[in-house]
Design an enzyme around this catalytic site. Sequence first.
Site, mmCIF file in Angstrom:
data_model
loop_
_atom_site.group_PDB
_atom_site.id
_atom_site.type_symbol
_atom_site.label_atom_id
_atom_site.label_comp_id
_atom_site.label_asym_id
_atom_site.label_seq_id
_atom_site.Cartn_x
_atom_site.Cartn_y
_atom_site.Cartn_z
ATOM 1 N N CYS A 237 0.758 -1.085 0.028
ATOM 2 C CA CYS A 237 0.009 -0.106 -0.217
ATOM 3 C C CYS A 237 0.850 1.280 0.062
ATOM 4 O O CYS A 237 0.286 2.342 -0.125
ATOM 5 C CB CYS A 237 -0.703 -0.144 1.188
ATOM 6 S SG CYS A 237 -2.126 -1.190 1.206
ATOM 7 N N HIS A 316 12.576 1.418 4.761
ATOM 8 C CA HIS A 316 12.270 0.102 4.605
ATOM 9 C C HIS A 316 12.815 -0.945 5.438
ATOM 10 O O HIS A 316 14.098 -0.728 5.889
ATOM 11 C CB HIS A 316 13.007 -0.276 2.963
ATOM 12 C CG HIS A 316 12.531 -1.715 2.425
ATOM 13 N ND1 HIS A 316 12.252 -2.804 3.073
ATOM 14 C CD2 HIS A 316 12.194 -1.636 1.049
ATOM 15 C CE1 HIS A 316 11.936 -3.552 2.263
ATOM 16 N NE2 HIS A 316 11.552 -2.989 0.973
ATOM 17 N N HIS A 400 -2.089 19.909 6.461
ATOM 18 C CA HIS A 400 -3.278 18.822 6.028
ATOM 19 C C HIS A 400 -2.147 17.533 6.216
ATOM 20 O O HIS A 400 -1.120 17.553 5.727
ATOM 21 C CB HIS A 400 -3.645 19.035 4.617
ATOM 22 C CG HIS A 400 -3.964 20.283 4.380
ATOM 23 N ND1 HIS A 400 -5.729 20.695 4.846
ATOM 24 C CD2 HIS A 400 -3.760 21.527 3.797
ATOM 25 C CE1 HIS A 400 -5.820 21.661 4.649
ATOM 26 N NE2 HIS A 400 -4.722 22.230 3.896
ATOM 27 N N HIS A 404 -2.413 7.057 5.242
ATOM 28 C CA HIS A 404 -2.906 5.857 4.481
ATOM 29 C C HIS A 404 -4.224 5.113 5.161
ATOM 30 O O HIS A 404 -4.163 4.924 6.391
ATOM 31 C CB HIS A 404 -2.153 4.859 4.083
ATOM 32 C CG HIS A 404 -2.430 3.430 3.790
ATOM 33 N ND1 HIS A 404 -3.393 3.283 2.554
ATOM 34 C CD2 HIS A 404 -2.382 1.983 4.455
ATOM 35 C CE1 HIS A 404 -3.529 1.942 2.553
ATOM 36 N NE2 HIS A 404 -2.986 1.327 3.557
ATOM 37 N N HIS A 433 -14.379 5.604 5.072
ATOM 38 C CA HIS A 433 -15.578 5.446 5.421
ATOM 39 C C HIS A 433 -16.356 5.174 3.816
ATOM 40 O O HIS A 433 -17.069 4.174 3.936
ATOM 41 C CB HIS A 433 -16.270 6.487 6.202
ATOM 42 C CG HIS A 433 -17.694 6.213 6.488
ATOM 43 N ND1 HIS A 433 -18.798 6.713 5.491
ATOM 44 C CD2 HIS A 433 -18.429 5.620 7.333
ATOM 45 C CE1 HIS A 433 -19.834 6.413 5.870
ATOM 46 N NE2 HIS A 433 -19.854 5.749 6.986
ATOM 47 N N ASN A 437 -10.290 0.652 2.047
ATOM 48 C CA ASN A 437 -9.099 0.732 1.965
ATOM 49 C C ASN A 437 -8.829 0.384 0.356
ATOM 50 O O ASN A 437 -8.933 -0.678 -0.099
ATOM 51 C CB ASN A 437 -8.473 -0.493 2.671
ATOM 52 C CG ASN A 437 -6.817 -0.477 2.590
ATOM 53 O OD1 ASN A 437 -6.205 0.079 1.522
ATOM 54 N ND2 ASN A 437 -6.215 -1.616 3.454
#
Length: 505
Positions: A237, A316, A400, A404, A433, A437
Site C-alpha cells: 500500500c 524499508h 494537512h 493511508h 468510510h 482501503n
Amino acid sequence: MSTDSEERVPIHTNHRRLPDFLQTVNLKYVKLGYHYLITHLLTLCLIPLMSVIIIQVSQMNPNDIHQLWLHLKYNLVSVITCSTFLVFGSTVYIMTRPRSIYLIDFSCYKPPSNLSVKFTKFIQHSKLKGDFDESSLEFQRKILERSGLGEQTYLPEAMHKIPPTPSMASAREEAEQVMYGALDNLFANTKIKPKEIGILVVNCSLFNPTPSLSAMIVNKYKLRGNIRSFNLGGMGCSAGVIAIDLAKDMLQVHRNTYAVVVSTENITQNWYFGNKKSMLIPNCLFRVGGAAVLLSNKGCDKRKAKYKLVHVVRTHKGADDKAFKCVYQEQDDVGKTGVSLSKDLMAIAGGALKTNITTLGPLVLPVSEQLLFFTTLVVKKLFNAKAKPYIPDFKLAFEHFCIHAGGRAVIDELEKNLQLLPSHVEASRMSLHRFGNTSSSSIWYELAYIEAKGRMRKGNRIWQIAFGSGFKCNSAVWQAMKHVKASPMSPWEDCIDRYPVEIVT
C-alpha cells in the site's frame, strides 16, 4: 496493507496498538535527516551570499560605481579571479540543483453505484459461496462492524456474482475500468494529449499480468514509442509514494516532459476463500479504487500546477525477518491463497513510522522544534535514559495530513502519538468510510476530500504517509501552489456535503 483486528484479538488490546515510538527515537535517523539537509548546503550558502551582494550593489551611488570601475580597471587579476569564481559557482549551482517537480492534477476513480456493497450483502454472498464456516462468517461480520468502513464501498463485478468469477479476464476487466476511468478523467481535466507523456509509472501489488499493466495503458492511449514505462508489483500500500519517487527521479534526468503515475490494486483474483482468520481481514477492508497523477518538470507549468513536490522520505525494514513476513501472501493449510497479517503488524508499523518521521523531522520542522527535540534527545541519551523526550509538533510543519486509510486502528494511533486534532485525520477517516482501503491510492482520495471541502490554500503543506508490505513506511511532502479547488468529476462530487459523518465505534 490492512491494519485492523487480528485473529481473535480485540481491537483495544495492546497487541493492536502502535508502540510509543516517540519515546524510543534512534539518534542515527536524526542524523540521516540532517544529512539530507546538508546535501543542499551549497544552495543554502549561495542564497545569503547573493542577497548580501545585491543589497550592497543597490546601496551604491554613481560615484561608488565609478571608483569601483577604476579599481577593477587596474586590477585585472582580481577581475579574472572574481569572474572565474562567479562562473564556477553559478555553473555548479545550475548543474546540481534539483528540478522542481509540479503536480498538475490528479484523478481518483469512482466505481458505478451498482458495485457498492452493504455489510448484509457482503455476509450473505460469503455464506452463499459455501467456502466459509460459521466462525469465519461471524469473524468477518465483527471486522466489518468496527472497521470504519461505510455501506457504500465498492467491490469488483466478479465478486458480486454467485458464485464469484475470479478469472484472469475478470481481473483484467477490473484493472481496465479503474485505470482507464482515472486516466480518461485526468486527460479531460488537464487537456494534455497522451502523446505528450514521456514517463509512465504504474503500481499494483497483487495483479501483474503479461503484458504488464503499463503496457495495457500504452496500448490503450497509443503512447509514443520512446516512453519510459515502469510497472511496480508486490510493493504493498505504500507503493504510491514509491511510484512518485521513481517518477521524480526520472524527471530529474529527462528535461521538459510529463510523467503519469497510476496507483491501484486488484481484488478480483486476490479474494481469499478460506477460513484462516489472519487471511480474512483483507477481504473485509480492501475495496476497488485507483488514482492517476500528472507530474511535470516544465517551468511553464508552475502557474497552472496544483502542488509542488518538496520531499520524499522512504523507510524499508525488510532486512528484519519479522518485518519482512508481517504482510505475506501465501497458501493456507488447504492450499487456498491469501494475504496473511501477522500479530506483530502494528508494532512493526510503529518501528517503521518512528524511523521515517525521525528522518523527515529535520527537513520539515521549524528550527525551534528541531532544537528542542534534538536537545532533549541528547540529554536523554547522555544523562537520563528515563527522561521523556520532547515530542515535535508536526502541526507546525503541515496544515494537512493524508494518512493511508488502511484501517481505523492505525488512524487512531497516529492521531494519538502525533498529537493531531480530529480535523487533521478527518480526510483519512472519511475516505476509509466512503471508499474503504483502496491500497496505494487511498492518500489521493484523502487529498481529493480536502480539495472538495475547499480547505486547500496557497502555501499549505501536505504530508502523505503510507505503510506497505516489505515492511515499508513512505512519506511525500507537497506544497500548494495556489488556492486549490476540486477538479471536475471528483470522487466526492456528489457526496461531500454529507461529510464528515459520525463513525460508530
